[in-house]
Design a protein around this motif. Sequence first.
Motif, PDB file in Angstrom:
ATOM      1  N   PHE A 113       0.860  -1.178   0.000  1.00 36.87           N
ATOM      2  CA  PHE A 113       0.000   0.000   0.000  1.00 36.87           C
ATOM      3  C   PHE A 113       0.899   1.231   0.000  1.00 36.87           C
ATOM      4  O   PHE A 113       1.233   1.796   1.037  1.00 36.87           O
ATOM      5  CB  PHE A 113      -0.918  -0.003   1.219  1.00 36.87           C
ATOM      6  CG  PHE A 113      -1.868   1.176   1.255  1.00 36.87           C
ATOM      7  CD1 PHE A 113      -2.654   1.497   0.157  1.00 36.87           C
ATOM      8  CD2 PHE A 113      -1.968   1.966   2.383  1.00 36.87           C
ATOM      9  CE1 PHE A 113      -3.512   2.585   0.187  1.00 36.87           C
ATOM     10  CE2 PHE A 113      -2.822   3.048   2.426  1.00 36.87           C
ATOM     11  CZ  PHE A 113      -3.598   3.354   1.321  1.00 36.87           C
ATOM     12  N   ILE A 114       1.320   1.642  -1.193  1.00 35.70           N
ATOM     13  CA  ILE A 114       2.294   2.720  -1.339  1.00 35.70           C
ATOM     14  C   ILE A 114       1.577   4.014  -1.704  1.00 35.70           C
ATOM     15  O   ILE A 114       0.434   4.005  -2.172  1.00 35.70           O
ATOM     16  CB  ILE A 114       3.362   2.365  -2.390  1.00 35.70           C
ATOM     17  CG1 ILE A 114       2.706   2.212  -3.770  1.00 35.70           C
ATOM     18  CG2 ILE A 114       4.097   1.091  -2.000  1.00 35.70           C
ATOM     19  CD1 ILE A 114       3.706   1.988  -4.891  1.00 35.70           C
ATOM     20  N   ASN A 115       2.266   5.130  -1.498  1.00 35.83           N
ATOM     21  CA  ASN A 115       1.690   6.447  -1.739  1.00 35.83           C
ATOM     22  C   ASN A 115       1.853   6.811  -3.218  1.00 35.83           C
ATOM     23  O   ASN A 115       2.790   7.511  -3.605  1.00 35.83           O
ATOM     24  CB  ASN A 115       2.377   7.481  -0.853  1.00 35.83           C
ATOM     25  CG  ASN A 115       1.749   8.867  -0.980  1.00 35.83           C
ATOM     26  OD1 ASN A 115       0.721   9.027  -1.630  1.00 35.83           O
ATOM     27  ND2 ASN A 115       2.365   9.847  -0.353  1.00 35.83           N
ATOM     28  N   THR A 116       0.926   6.364  -4.024  1.00 34.36           N
ATOM     29  CA  THR A 116       1.019   6.598  -5.471  1.00 34.36           C
ATOM     30  C   THR A 116       0.750   8.052  -5.842  1.00 34.36           C
ATOM     31  O   THR A 116       1.028   8.460  -6.968  1.00 34.36           O
ATOM     32  CB  THR A 116       0.019   5.699  -6.206  1.00 34.36           C
ATOM     33  OG1 THR A 116      -1.305   5.939  -5.688  1.00 34.36           O
ATOM     34  CG2 THR A 116       0.369   4.228  -6.000  1.00 34.36           C
ATOM     35  N   SER A 117       0.204   8.843  -4.905  1.00 34.00           N
ATOM     36  CA  SER A 117      -0.079  10.248  -5.216  1.00 34.00           C
ATOM     37  C   SER A 117       1.179  11.103  -5.180  1.00 34.00           C
ATOM     38  O   SER A 117       1.165  12.247  -5.617  1.00 34.00           O
ATOM     39  CB  SER A 117      -1.102  10.800  -4.215  1.00 34.00           C
ATOM     40  OG  SER A 117      -0.566  10.778  -2.907  1.00 34.00           O
ATOM     41  N   ASN A 118       2.263  10.559  -4.688  1.00 29.49           N
ATOM     42  CA  ASN A 118       3.510  11.312  -4.580  1.00 29.49           C
ATOM     43  C   ASN A 118       4.610  10.565  -5.326  1.00 29.49           C
ATOM     44  O   ASN A 118       5.191   9.610  -4.802  1.00 29.49           O
ATOM     45  CB  ASN A 118       3.894  11.504  -3.114  1.00 29.49           C
ATOM     46  CG  ASN A 118       5.123  12.372  -2.946  1.00 29.49           C
ATOM     47  OD1 ASN A 118       5.718  12.831  -3.920  1.00 29.49           O
ATOM     48  ND2 ASN A 118       5.514  12.596  -1.699  1.00 29.49           N
ATOM     49  N   PRO A 119       4.931  10.981  -6.557  1.00 33.14           N
ATOM     50  CA  PRO A 119       5.953  10.269  -7.328  1.00 33.14           C
ATOM     51  C   PRO A 119       7.335  10.321  -6.687  1.00 33.14           C
ATOM     52  O   PRO A 119       8.190   9.500  -6.995  1.00 33.14           O
ATOM     53  CB  PRO A 119       5.930  10.990  -8.685  1.00 33.14           C
ATOM     54  CG  PRO A 119       5.352  12.339  -8.401  1.00 33.14           C
ATOM     55  CD  PRO A 119       4.355  12.121  -7.297  1.00 33.14           C
ATOM     56  N   ASN A 120       7.561  11.295  -5.802  1.00 34.90           N
ATOM     57  CA  ASN A 120       8.853  11.347  -5.118  1.00 34.90           C
ATOM     58  C   ASN A 120       8.941  10.347  -3.983  1.00 34.90           C
ATOM     59  O   ASN A 120      10.012  10.078  -3.455  1.00 34.90           O
ATOM     60  CB  ASN A 120       9.096  12.759  -4.569  1.00 34.90           C
ATOM     61  CG  ASN A 120       9.206  13.790  -5.671  1.00 34.90           C
ATOM     62  OD1 ASN A 120       9.771  13.523  -6.723  1.00 34.90           O
ATOM     63  ND2 ASN A 120       8.650  14.972  -5.428  1.00 34.90           N
ATOM     64  N   SER A 121       7.790   9.828  -3.573  1.00 36.98           N
ATOM     65  CA  SER A 121       7.757   8.891  -2.457  1.00 36.98           C
ATOM     66  C   SER A 121       7.636   7.449  -2.918  1.00 36.98           C
ATOM     67  O   SER A 121       8.167   6.552  -2.263  1.00 36.98           O
ATOM     68  CB  SER A 121       6.580   9.235  -1.527  1.00 36.98           C
ATOM     69  OG  SER A 121       6.395   8.249  -0.557  1.00 36.98           O
ATOM     70  N   ALA A 122       6.935   7.221  -4.039  1.00 33.07           N
ATOM     71  CA  ALA A 122       6.677   5.838  -4.460  1.00 33.07           C
ATOM     72  C   ALA A 122       6.690   5.743  -5.982  1.00 33.07           C
ATOM     73  O   ALA A 122       6.345   6.697  -6.686  1.00 33.07           O
ATOM     74  CB  ALA A 122       5.331   5.365  -3.911  1.00 33.07           C
ATOM     75  N   SER A 123       7.074   4.583  -6.488  1.00 29.80           N
ATOM     76  CA  SER A 123       7.069   4.342  -7.938  1.00 29.80           C
ATOM     77  C   SER A 123       6.997   2.842  -8.198  1.00 29.80           C
ATOM     78  O   SER A 123       7.398   2.020  -7.366  1.00 29.80           O
ATOM     79  CB  SER A 123       8.330   4.928  -8.589  1.00 29.80           C
ATOM     80  OG  SER A 123       9.486   4.248  -8.125  1.00 29.80           O
ATOM     81  N   VAL A 124       6.459   2.506  -9.374  1.00 31.10           N
ATOM     82  CA  VAL A 124       6.396   1.120  -9.842  1.00 31.10           C
ATOM     83  C   VAL A 124       6.961   1.093 -11.255  1.00 31.10           C
ATOM     84  O   VAL A 124       6.618   1.937 -12.095  1.00 31.10           O
ATOM     85  CB  VAL A 124       4.950   0.580  -9.823  1.00 31.10           C
ATOM     86  CG1 VAL A 124       4.911  -0.841 -10.393  1.00 31.10           C
ATOM     87  CG2 VAL A 124       4.389   0.600  -8.409  1.00 31.10           C
ATOM     88  N   SER A 125       7.807   0.134 -11.528  1.00 32.79           N
ATOM     89  CA  SER A 125       8.367  -0.024 -12.868  1.00 32.79           C
ATOM     90  C   SER A 125       8.584  -1.513 -13.136  1.00 32.79           C
ATOM     91  O   SER A 125       8.608  -2.332 -12.210  1.00 32.79           O
ATOM     92  CB  SER A 125       9.682   0.752 -13.004  1.00 32.79           C
ATOM     93  OG  SER A 125      10.625   0.297 -12.051  1.00 32.79           O
TER      94      SER A 125
END
Length: 672
Positions: free
Chosen positions: A390-402
């Motif tokens: 459950f990551i903070n997807t609203s903040n690209p500096n905090s979380a990312s998926v690749s």
Amino acid sequence: MSKPINILNEWFKTGKKPTQEQFWELIDSFWHKDLLIPISSISNLNTTLDNKVDKNVYENNLSVLAHKDASNLSPNDIIDWKTALGVGQLPGNIATVDDGSNIGNVYTKNQSNDFFIAAADYTGPDGKILSSMIEALGLTELISVVETSLSAFIANNAVYQYQKNDFIAIPDGSGNYSLYIYNGGLKTSSTSYLPTGLTKITISMVEGLQTALNSKLDKPSQDGDFIVSKVAGETVYRGINPGSNYLLYYSSAKEFKPSSIYRDTNGNLGIGTTIPSEVLDVLGRIKSRAYVFSDNTENLPNQITKVTDRYYGSNASGIKRGLMYNDIADLTATMNGATDAQKDAWRVAGRKSNENYSLGQPRIDTVLPPAIDSTLNFIQYVTLVGLNLFINTSNPNSASVSIQRVKDINNNPVTDTAIAIDNVMVYQNNMSILSFGVNFTSYTEGYYKVIVEHNGLINVGLTTFLISASVEKQPIVLDNWEVFTPFNPTGLTVTPTLIKKTYDNAARGMQTLEHQVKHIIINKADVLTGFRLSFSYKLTVITSNDPQSVISRQLATMSLSYEQAVDGVIIPDIGVSIGNSLVLFGANSYDVFISGYQQPRIFEVDLIVKNGIVTYIVKDLAKGLTYTTTVPFEQKNEDMYFYFSSFGGGITAGNMNGVVQEVLLPTYYQKI
């Protein structure tokens, strides 16, 4: 009549009390300035006069005598005088006096008299200096003191300025004074003060004493410590009576009063405390614009110190730790020294009040589906199952998926650039799953790993999924539906690719089974290994009734299940696995799906079973949202059936008129 001096002295000795007659005798013994003194009363005056030249004789001989100033000498007389005296011209070092316009080089007698006092002006008949002239001559000064005895004055002499021959006037407290002359000796010795023999002298008897006293201050009337103030032109004493060991302050009332600062016997100062344990001990708060620290390497309890450019704080045991600067280096050093449990606690403390994002390191255990068909030209969804997803997807500096290809289609290692994924969904109620949707038609075939980063932490492990244009598919032929009894064919259409239920306006009783059909859809071998099944569902509401009145028990239920032993079993809601059944769409789901949205509604359903886990991915095209849930499921060596069951709802006639349910059945399932 005058009395001899020895008699007068006897009358006026110290301790004597002269009578009125004796004072008169004293006065009669001296000449008053207003009285003329007879020549006969002046000693040897007649004899002295007899030795003088008679005036008449003197004046008769003036014409033949040279005047003192040579004023009656003719020029020839002057030359004759010079010749007779043998002086010739005056020498250069002769003394001359002023003569008209001629300025001499010495003073005349009169000029000298202007500068000096004649002896007769300050001496008596005995040639001694008159007492009345001593101070005028600057030879002495009258010192008025407050002590009432010579011994008291000697003990306190340091407060007075006086010198040899000065008079010391010591009062007796009754308005009288005794006079002593200081002879220049040791000021602390009584032999240095000579009594004048004059006692009980009143202020008016001593010239200038009243003026001198007026410039002095009376001593305090009581014991204590005092300061002198002048208020409204009056000089007064003010008491200084502090508490023991308290520092003083000067109040607005112009008085010294004890402050709140206490000084103990060790020199420590306390503010608000009388037992200061340090050089300065303050019982209260301190406000300051700044504190300046000197270097201090000691290790004492409960203190803040500075060593070089670092600041330290110590606990009650004297253990010293560095204070953190406002920079990333200190923060990083602190976190590097923390345990895993402390790091987790740090992350929990860093959450916002309304934030429940995962704080631990992400972990991926399963990727569903493990194989993606890249020939399908639409968005396909991949679900990750693990921990802390459950990551903070609203903040690209905090979380990312690749995702990154790590092997080609032939299982050979490759190193490709990671591709960022922006269509990511997380679920606060299920922090163990994460889904993302991608159209994979343009992706190179091969095995891809998923990289999840959150708060600087990257997932551990290497769990991959396959993207391929040749994923194995198993065709589905739905041409032999099994019909249960009782069966009411009204409003039901069943074909190999479609099931459609149309409701009329007839009333229906609660829990009345109108019809139920089933068909084998997954063979048991693929149930054990895993599969992916996709289909579409459409709900149309064209009734004039409120769509929210279409409650749960009025709609059909679709489920995927092993063959049921008992007909007519009601299958629970979506996303729940009970026994051997998977509910694809349960009745209660419709309240959520249709409320307040334009009809018809279309849902795309993706069902993935692998490794004892089933993942539902439901895409709501009307809302533009995707729902995902993952639950455990027992994979048995049995065929799985697709069930469609329709029940009545106990609602009056006409309430369901115009409601249509359609299932676009799958034509294949993907083996995974």
